[in-house]
Design a protein around this motif. Sequence first.
Motif, PDB file in Angstrom:
ATOM      1  N   PHE A 362       0.877  -1.280   0.131  1.00 14.58           N
ATOM      2  CA  PHE A 362      -0.119  -0.159   0.113  1.00 14.58           C
ATOM      3  C   PHE A 362       0.820   1.309  -0.241  1.00 14.58           C
ATOM      4  CE2 PHE A 362      -3.079  -3.281   1.110  1.00 14.58           C
ATOM      5  CZ  PHE A 362      -4.228  -2.480   1.061  1.00 14.58           C
ATOM      6  N   SER A 363       0.260   2.372  -0.538  1.00 13.91           N
ATOM      7  CA  SER A 363       1.161   3.517  -0.732  1.00 13.91           C
ATOM      8  C   SER A 363       1.155   4.202   0.772  1.00 13.91           C
ATOM      9  CB  SER A 363       0.510   4.719  -1.667  1.00 13.91           C
ATOM     10  OG  SER A 363      -0.881   5.163  -1.092  1.00 13.91           O
ATOM     11  N   SER A 364       1.943   5.058   1.109  1.00  9.77           N
ATOM     12  CA  SER A 364       2.072   5.751   2.523  1.00  9.77           C
ATOM     13  C   SER A 364       0.644   6.479   2.888  1.00  9.77           C
ATOM     14  CB  SER A 364       3.266   6.707   2.434  1.00  9.77           C
ATOM     15  OG  SER A 364       3.310   7.717   1.654  1.00  9.77           O
ATOM     16  N   LEU A 365       0.079   7.163   1.804  1.00  2.00           N
ATOM     17  CA  LEU A 365      -0.869   7.792   2.135  1.00  2.00           C
ATOM     18  C   LEU A 365      -2.005   6.844   2.402  1.00  2.00           C
ATOM     19  CD1 LEU A 365      -0.881  10.540  -0.783  1.00  2.00           C
ATOM     20  CD2 LEU A 365      -0.607  10.923   1.881  1.00  2.00           C
ATOM     21  N   ALA A 366      -2.412   5.707   1.577  1.00  2.00           N
ATOM     22  CA  ALA A 366      -3.510   4.678   1.900  1.00  2.00           C
ATOM     23  C   ALA A 366      -3.093   4.068   3.113  1.00  2.00           C
ATOM     24  CB  ALA A 366      -3.572   3.717   0.722  1.00  2.00           C
ATOM     25  N   ALA A 367      -2.068   3.686   3.471  1.00  2.00           N
ATOM     26  CA  ALA A 367      -1.692   2.882   4.838  1.00  2.00           C
ATOM     27  C   ALA A 367      -1.939   4.094   6.005  1.00  2.00           C
ATOM     28  CB  ALA A 367      -0.230   2.493   4.785  1.00  2.00           C
ATOM     29  N   THR A 368      -1.651   5.151   5.798  1.00  2.00           N
ATOM     30  CA  THR A 368      -1.965   6.172   6.898  1.00  2.00           C
ATOM     31  C   THR A 368      -3.283   6.378   7.183  1.00  2.00           C
ATOM     32  OG1 THR A 368       0.478   7.292   6.422  1.00  2.00           O
ATOM     33  CG2 THR A 368      -1.181   8.685   7.734  1.00  2.00           C
ATOM     34  N   ALA A 369      -4.122   6.586   5.919  1.00  2.00           N
ATOM     35  CA  ALA A 369      -5.474   6.841   6.196  1.00  2.00           C
ATOM     36  C   ALA A 369      -6.114   5.496   6.710  1.00  2.00           C
ATOM     37  CB  ALA A 369      -6.126   6.935   4.785  1.00  2.00           C
ATOM     38  N   VAL A 370      -5.650   4.430   6.611  1.00  2.00           N
ATOM     39  CA  VAL A 370      -6.295   3.212   7.322  1.00  2.00           C
ATOM     40  C   VAL A 370      -5.877   3.162   8.782  1.00  2.00           C
ATOM     41  CG1 VAL A 370      -6.522   0.803   7.186  1.00  2.00           C
ATOM     42  CG2 VAL A 370      -6.564   2.046   5.198  1.00  2.00           C
ATOM     43  N   ALA A 371      -4.698   3.394   8.960  1.00  2.00           N
ATOM     44  CA  ALA A 371      -4.124   3.438  10.121  1.00  2.00           C
ATOM     45  C   ALA A 371      -4.683   4.502  11.228  1.00  2.00           C
ATOM     46  CB  ALA A 371      -2.539   3.469  10.147  1.00  2.00           C
ATOM     47  N   ALA A 372      -4.881   5.546  10.611  1.00  2.00           N
ATOM     48  CA  ALA A 372      -5.302   6.962  11.409  1.00  2.00           C
ATOM     49  C   ALA A 372      -6.756   6.335  11.703  1.00  2.00           C
ATOM     50  CB  ALA A 372      -5.270   8.087  10.561  1.00  2.00           C
ATOM     51  N   SER A 373      -7.743   6.069  10.652  1.00  2.00           N
ATOM     52  CA  SER A 373      -8.862   5.495  10.877  1.00  2.00           C
ATOM     53  C   SER A 373      -9.044   4.626  11.974  1.00  2.00           C
ATOM     54  CB  SER A 373      -9.657   5.175   9.723  1.00  2.00           C
ATOM     55  OG  SER A 373      -9.778   6.123   8.686  1.00  2.00           O
ATOM     56  N   THR A 374      -8.192   3.644  11.957  1.00  2.00           N
ATOM     57  CA  THR A 374      -8.112   2.765  13.071  1.00  2.00           C
ATOM     58  C   THR A 374      -7.864   3.278  14.723  1.00  2.00           C
ATOM     59  OG1 THR A 374      -7.207   1.200  11.483  1.00  2.00           O
ATOM     60  CG2 THR A 374      -6.996   0.511  13.945  1.00  2.00           C
ATOM     61  N   VAL A 375      -6.928   4.283  14.532  1.00  2.00           N
ATOM     62  CA  VAL A 375      -6.624   4.830  15.726  1.00  2.00           C
ATOM     63  C   VAL A 375      -7.860   5.824  16.291  1.00  2.00           C
ATOM     64  CG1 VAL A 375      -5.272   6.692  16.899  1.00  2.00           C
ATOM     65  CG2 VAL A 375      -4.072   4.958  15.568  1.00  2.00           C
ATOM     66  N   GLY A 376      -8.510   6.615  15.537  1.00  2.00           N
ATOM     67  CA  GLY A 376      -9.650   7.326  15.698  1.00  2.00           C
ATOM     68  C   GLY A 376     -10.593   6.390  16.080  1.00  2.00           C
ATOM     69  N   ALA A 377     -10.792   5.289  15.610  1.00  2.00           N
ATOM     70  CA  ALA A 377     -12.057   4.619  15.821  1.00  2.00           C
ATOM     71  C   ALA A 377     -11.913   3.786  17.360  1.00  2.00           C
ATOM     72  CB  ALA A 377     -12.251   3.302  14.909  1.00  2.00           C
TER      73      ALA A 377
END
Length: 469
Positions: A362-377
């Motif tokens: 995954f690209s850094s942007l896509a991986a960061t988006a999913v990881a950030a959503s995980t942290v936020g959730a």
Amino acid sequence: MQKSPDLSPWLAQALPRIRGLEPTATYGYAGELLHDDGRSDMDAHGARVADLVIRIGEALLAYGAPAEESVAGMLITAESFGLSHVEPSVTLHSVYVSGCAPGVLTPVHASRVIRKHATDFRTLARIQDLVSAISTRQVSLAEARKGAAVILDERAPAGRWARLRFPVLTGLVAAGAGLVFGGKTVESLSALLAAVAGALLCGVLGRHGVPAFYRYALAAMPAGLTALAVHELVPDTSSQAIVVAGVLGLLPTVTFVSAVQDSLTGHYLTALGRLFDATLVFTAVITGVVVVIGLGAMVGLDLPMSPSITHGGFTGSATVGVIVFAVAVAARSRARTQDRLPAAGIALGGYSVLVGLGALGFSSLAATAVAASTVGAAGQVLARRRRGSGIALVVPGMAPLLPGGTLYLALTDLASGRTPAGVGGLVHVAGVTLTLAVGINLTGECAQFLRQVRGAAARRERGGARIVS
């Protein structure tokens, strides 16, 4: 018949009003009837309420809450004590409220300038608990004013530890970050020393009134100097871990994330103020590091021009680094003790998602988006169970997701004269940080959307039941 208090969390209770989702007819009066309660001077009552509202709004915004939450706290407080036609507003450096006391035609107005901002999640949580008690009518006006005074007028800790607390915790932040970004013991200790020196220097300059740009530019220099010295003495060290970890404690990541959150919720003046503040500090930190690395290159002390790795993967040292990183960020932000280990668990989960998606291509942007959503959730779920705010969990949880390797590459490009590549790298860093901010905010907005949908469905069911009856 007296209106029963709404026992839902005060922020969820106020957001539909703030975002214009309710009919304007509901905006006039939402508190208890106070027209005939034995008080003869409603002007004085309105002034006391306005003073409490201003103090609460100032504290929420100054100690780290987003603009929307600050406005919600002011609105709930004012209406809970009987003010009508309440209009609260905030910018980065001021708060304002107007409203009408029962039976008084002349509105009461109050405003205050915020001269100092500090991330203090412990005090923020105490203010949020006070607003929650106010919203459920558990305290009187006198008790609320006394409670706010106890919280906000508390004398700051004194002594040697009070002066060294922030530099030491900043050093621990750097030590954990050094392990996260591929370093070992030498790099972690070097980053710790550089960060402590930078934080001490920044604190001394701040106490003498030096503007923020110069403070942070000088405070970033120890990271570059330490990396040059260690690389010269021990060439096999991971220089990028020292540089990135040494400056991560200075970067205004929280301010940038708050700016994005404020802009997404329509508080554009506050968002612009935070964004300019973050940009100024970010530019100062970049300038300080680039100057040192550039001067080192002029005298023959060159650092490696590209990082070997961006994160430490799933190694044991990286895992320890994530935990130390998150706990140190939480402690430095004065999060409550019971929030620190959950924040570390959230950080570890987000980091695992980031590294795992990166390994899958995954690209850094896509991986960061999913990881950030995980942290936020995860932060939202825990905060919901505690009936509080998730900011003290989310901020430490997002720290290991920062794009350290890309930042180092941009710094070395700028220092070596490859300006277009360096500027492009900084733009990429900004893009990843923006993705991080949006991903963290996304889960909260989804939760709010679901609450609105459920609330609308419940209102339709109640309306249908009344028609049938």
